[in-house]
Design an enzyme around this catalytic site. Structure first.
Site, PDB file in Angstrom:
ATOM      1  CG  ASP A   1      16.131  -9.077 -29.183  1.00  0.00           C
ATOM      2  OD1 ASP A   1      14.782  -8.451 -28.836  1.00  0.00           O
ATOM      3  OD2 ASP A   1      16.321  -9.722 -30.192  1.00  0.00           O
TER       4      ASP A   1
ATOM      5  CG  HIS B   1       7.562  16.238 -14.474  1.00  0.00           C
ATOM      6  ND1 HIS B   1       8.609  15.839 -13.808  1.00  0.00           N
ATOM      7  CD2 HIS B   1       7.999  17.394 -15.006  1.00  0.00           C
ATOM      8  CE1 HIS B   1       9.556  16.982 -13.742  1.00  0.00           C
ATOM      9  NE2 HIS B   1       9.014  17.897 -14.292  1.00  0.00           N
TER      10      HIS B   1
ATOM     11  CG  ASP C   1       6.836  21.454 -20.524  1.00  0.00           C
ATOM     12  OD1 ASP C   1       7.663  21.313 -21.414  1.00  0.00           O
ATOM     13  OD2 ASP C   1       7.158  21.579 -19.454  1.00  0.00           O
TER      14      ASP C   1
ATOM     15  CG  ASP D   1      11.911  23.295 -21.539  1.00  0.00           C
ATOM     16  OD1 ASP D   1      10.618  22.891 -21.716  1.00  0.00           O
ATOM     17  OD2 ASP D   1      12.407  23.077 -20.311  1.00  0.00           O
TER      18      ASP D   1
ATOM     19  CG  HIS E   1       7.246  24.787 -11.080  1.00  0.00           C
ATOM     20  ND1 HIS E   1       7.738  25.817 -11.773  1.00  0.00           N
ATOM     21  CD2 HIS E   1       5.945  24.410 -11.548  1.00  0.00           C
ATOM     22  CE1 HIS E   1       6.690  26.098 -12.569  1.00  0.00           C
ATOM     23  NE2 HIS E   1       5.940  25.553 -12.452  1.00  0.00           N
TER      24      HIS E   1
ATOM     25  CG  HIS F   1      15.479  24.196 -16.470  1.00  0.00           C
ATOM     26  ND1 HIS F   1      15.671  24.112 -17.646  1.00  0.00           N
ATOM     27  CD2 HIS F   1      13.782  24.137 -16.414  1.00  0.00           C
ATOM     28  CE1 HIS F   1      14.687  23.706 -18.266  1.00  0.00           C
ATOM     29  NE2 HIS F   1      13.616  23.798 -17.872  1.00  0.00           N
TER      30      HIS F   1
ATOM     31  CG  HIS G   1      15.875  20.312 -16.011  1.00  0.00           C
ATOM     32  ND1 HIS G   1      15.209  20.304 -15.006  1.00  0.00           N
ATOM     33  CD2 HIS G   1      14.727  20.427 -17.042  1.00  0.00           C
ATOM     34  CE1 HIS G   1      13.974  20.576 -15.049  1.00  0.00           C
ATOM     35  NE2 HIS G   1      13.769  20.534 -16.261  1.00  0.00           N
TER      36      HIS G   1
ATOM     37  CD  GLU H   1       9.972  25.721 -16.353  1.00  0.00           C
ATOM     38  OE1 GLU H   1       8.950  25.050 -16.521  1.00  0.00           O
ATOM     39  OE2 GLU H   1      11.325  25.347 -16.676  1.00  0.00           O
TER      40      GLU H   1
ATOM     41  CE1 TYR I   1       1.414  23.910 -13.808  1.00  0.00           C
ATOM     42  CE2 TYR I   1       2.496  25.071 -11.849  1.00  0.00           C
ATOM     43  CZ  TYR I   1       2.230  24.576 -13.275  1.00  0.00           C
ATOM     44  OH  TYR I   1       3.576  24.960 -14.003  1.00  0.00           O
TER      45      TYR I   1
ATOM     46  NE  ARG J   1       5.552  23.913 -17.339  1.00  0.00           N
ATOM     47  CZ  ARG J   1       4.624  22.791 -17.068  1.00  0.00           C
ATOM     48  NH1 ARG J   1       4.026  22.899 -15.989  1.00  0.00           N
ATOM     49  NH2 ARG J   1       4.663  21.597 -17.964  1.00  0.00           N
TER      50      ARG J   1
ATOM     51  CD  GLU K   1       9.585  25.506 -20.276  1.00  0.00           C
ATOM     52  OE1 GLU K   1      10.702  25.279 -19.531  1.00  0.00           O
ATOM     53  OE2 GLU K   1       8.779  24.668 -20.538  1.00  0.00           O
TER      54      GLU K   1
END
Length: 440
Positions: free
Chosen positions: A42, A245, A262, A273, A352, A356, A363, A386, A390, A408, A410
Site C-alpha cells: 500500500d 546511468h 549528474d 540537468d 552517447h 538532448h 529528456h 554534455e 569513459y 562528463r 554538462e
C-alpha cells in the site's frame, strides 16, 4: 532568492486554444493524468503528473482526464477529476474537485471522474479525429477504445464515430519544444538551484565519504529551495563514473578519485540537468586533467554551434571531432582521424550523443530530425551540451594510467535570437575553475 512567478491560468488557457486551433474543429483531444504507481503493497511512488497535462492545465492530481473539444458551444476545455471527499482528504491531502476546477484552472467545465463513462462517448460522437497518446497507458487505451465502440454501436441510429486516431505528440511536442519567456524564467530558477546544489557538493566532498552522502547534500539543497530531483541523481566516484546511468550511489570515495555528479532540480515541473566531474581531494592528477581538458574543449566546440539556423547535430559533430583528435593524440585510439570519426571508433570511449532537449521532461519532447535532416536550432529551444569520456577500468588496450577515469561536463543551453544563453553558467566548469572553487 526571489521566486519566479507561477505559470498563470491565462497561459494554460492560451496553450489549450493554440493546440485546439492546430487540431481543428472536428477533433477531440483526450489526455489522461499519469496513473499512480504502487511501490510495494500500500505504498506508492511519489506522484508526478503527466507532463502534457501539466503543460496544458497545471493540474497536479491523479485520476483525471483533460478533454478538449474545439468549437463546442457549451465549452471546449473540460476536466474529469476526483470529487471532494473529506475523509480521503484527511489521509491524502486536499482535492480541487469539479466545483473548484473551473476557477482554479480556467477550464470551461468539470465533472466527477466517475461520470466519464456516461459523458465522454457523447463528446466523442460527431468528431472525425481523436488525438491521443496511444501506448502510454494500456488500461486507458482500452477504455478509450471502449468509448469509441459505444459510439460505433449507434451508427444505425445516426451516430457519427471518429474516422481517425492521431498521435497527439505530432502537435503538442512541437508546441512544448519552443520555450516562452515565462517558461525560461522557471528554467533559469531550476538551473540556479541546481548550480547551488553542485557547489554545495564540491564544498562538502572529502575522501572517506560515501557517494550517498553527496547525494543527500545535493537533494537537501533542492528541497530547501522548494524543488525536487528532476531524475535519479548520479554520484559516481572513481571507476563508477564510467557507468553512464550509475544508480547505486553507495561506494566509498577514495583519495585520488574523481567524482562525477549528474543531478538537476525540478522546479514547478521544469527540469535542470547538470554534470560536473571534480577531484575528491581538490586537485586533478595529470591524467585526470588531460582528459578533463579534452572534454572541456569538446564542450566549447559544441557550445560554439549553439545559435539559430545551425543544425542541431552540428554540436555533436564538433564535439566528436575534438574528442577524436584528442584521443588519438593521447594514444587512447589508433588510426586516422577520419577512421576514428567515420568508422565510429570514438564510440569506445564516448558512446552517447552530446545532448538532448530539456523542459518539463529532463529528456524533453521534440524531433531531432525533420524529413531525414537535422533540424535547425531556433530561439526558445533549450537543450543540454554534455560531452564525456569513459575509460573502463578493465580495458587493457590502453595504458594503466588512463583506466577507470570517467568524465562528463554538462550544461543547459537556451537558444536566443542572436546566439545562446548558458542557464548553468554560474557553476565552475574548467579544471582550473573547479580547483580554485574547491581550494580551502
Amino acid at each position: 532568492m526571489p521566486s519566479p512567478p507561477r505559470i498563470t491560468a491565462a497561459t494554460y488557457a492560451r496553450r489549450r486554444r493554440q493546440l485546439m486551433r492546430l487540431a481543428g474543429d472536428d477533433a477531440i483531444l483526450v489526455l489522461p493524468a499519469a496513473p499512480e504507481r504502487v511501490r510495494s503493497r500500500d505504498t506508492h511512488y511519489p506522484y508526478r503528473q503527466d507532463s502534457d497535462v501539466l503543460y496544458l492545465s497545471g493540474f497536479a492530481e491523479p485520476e483525471a482526464v483533460l478533454v478538449m473539444v474545439p468549437g463546442r458551444s457549451h465549452g471546449e476545455s473540460l476536466l474529469f477529476c476526483r470529487e471532494r471527499h473529506p475523509e480521503r482528504e484527511a489521509w491524502d491531502g486536499p482535492r480541487v474537485g469539479p466545483e473548484g476546477a473551473v476557477d482554479a484552472l480556467g477550464v470551461d467545465d468539470a465533472w466527477p471522474i466517475d461520470d466519464i463513462d456516461e459523458i465522454l462517448p457523447g463528446l466523442i460522437e460527431g468528431r472525425r479525429r481523436v488525438y491521443y497518446h496511444f501506448g502510454r497507458d494500456t488500461d486507458f487505451d482500452l477504455k478509450l477504445i471502449g468509448w469509441v465502440n459505444q459510439v460505433r454501436a449507434e451508427v444505425r441510429h445516426g451516430a457519427q464515430p471518429p474516422h481517425e486516431f492521431l498521435e497527439l505528440g505530432h502537435l503538442l511536442d512541437e508546441m512544448r519544444l519552443a520555450k516562452t519567456a515565462e517558461e525560461l524564467r522557471l528554467m533559469r530558477h531550476a538551473a540556479e538551484v541546481s548550480v547551488q546544489a553542485h557547489q554545495a557538493v564540491m564544498r562538502a566532498v572529502r575522501p572517506g565519504m560515501r557517494e550517498y552522502e553527496l547525494q543527500a547534500e545535493l537533494e537537501r539543497v533542492f528541497r530547501a529551495a522548494g524543488a525536487e530531483p528532476a531524475y535519479s541523481s548520479i554520484v559516481g566516484a572513481g571507476a563508477n563514473a564510467c557507468v553512464l546511468h550509475y544508480r547505486d550511489n553507495n561506494a566509498p570515495i577514495r583519495r585520488g578519485d574523481l567524482v562525477l555528479v549528474d543531478a538537476g532540480a525540478e522546479y514547478r515541473g521544469y527540469a535542470a540537468d547538470i554534470t560536473r566531474t571534480f577531484p575528491a581531494d581538490g586537485r586533478f592528477s595529470r591524467e585526470q586533467r588531460a582528459l578533463h581538458d579534452l572534454v572541456g574543449a569538446a564542450h566549447a566546440a559544441a557550445l560554439a554551434q549553439a545559435r539559430p539556423g545551425v543544425p542541431y547535430e552540428a554540436g555533436h559533430n564538433a564535439a566528436v571531432d575534438v574528442l577524436a583528435e584528442g584521443m588519438l593524440s593521447l594514444g587512447l585510439l589508433q588510426g586516422t582521424h577520419e577512421d576514428v570519426v567515420a568508422g565510429g571508433g570514438y564510440k569506445r570511449f564516448y558512446p552517447h550523443k552530446t545532448g538532448h532537449w530539456l523542459g518539463l521532461d529532463v529528456h524533453d519532447v521534440g524531433d531531432y530530425r525533420i524529413e531525414g535532416a537535422s533540424r535547425l536550432l531556433e530561439p526558445g529551444m533549450v537543450f543540454t551540451i554534455e560531452p564525456g569520456l569513459y575509460i573502463p577500468p578493465g580495458d587493457t588496450s590502453v595504458e594503466a594510467r588512463w583506466r577507470g577515469i570517467g568524465i562528463r561536463i554538462e550544461d543547459d543551453v537556451a537558444i536566443t535570437r542572436d546566439g545562446h544563453e548558458v542557464l548553468t553558467a554560474g557553476l565552475a566548469r574548467s579544471a582550473d575553475e573547479i580547483e580554485a572553487f574547491m581550494a580551502p
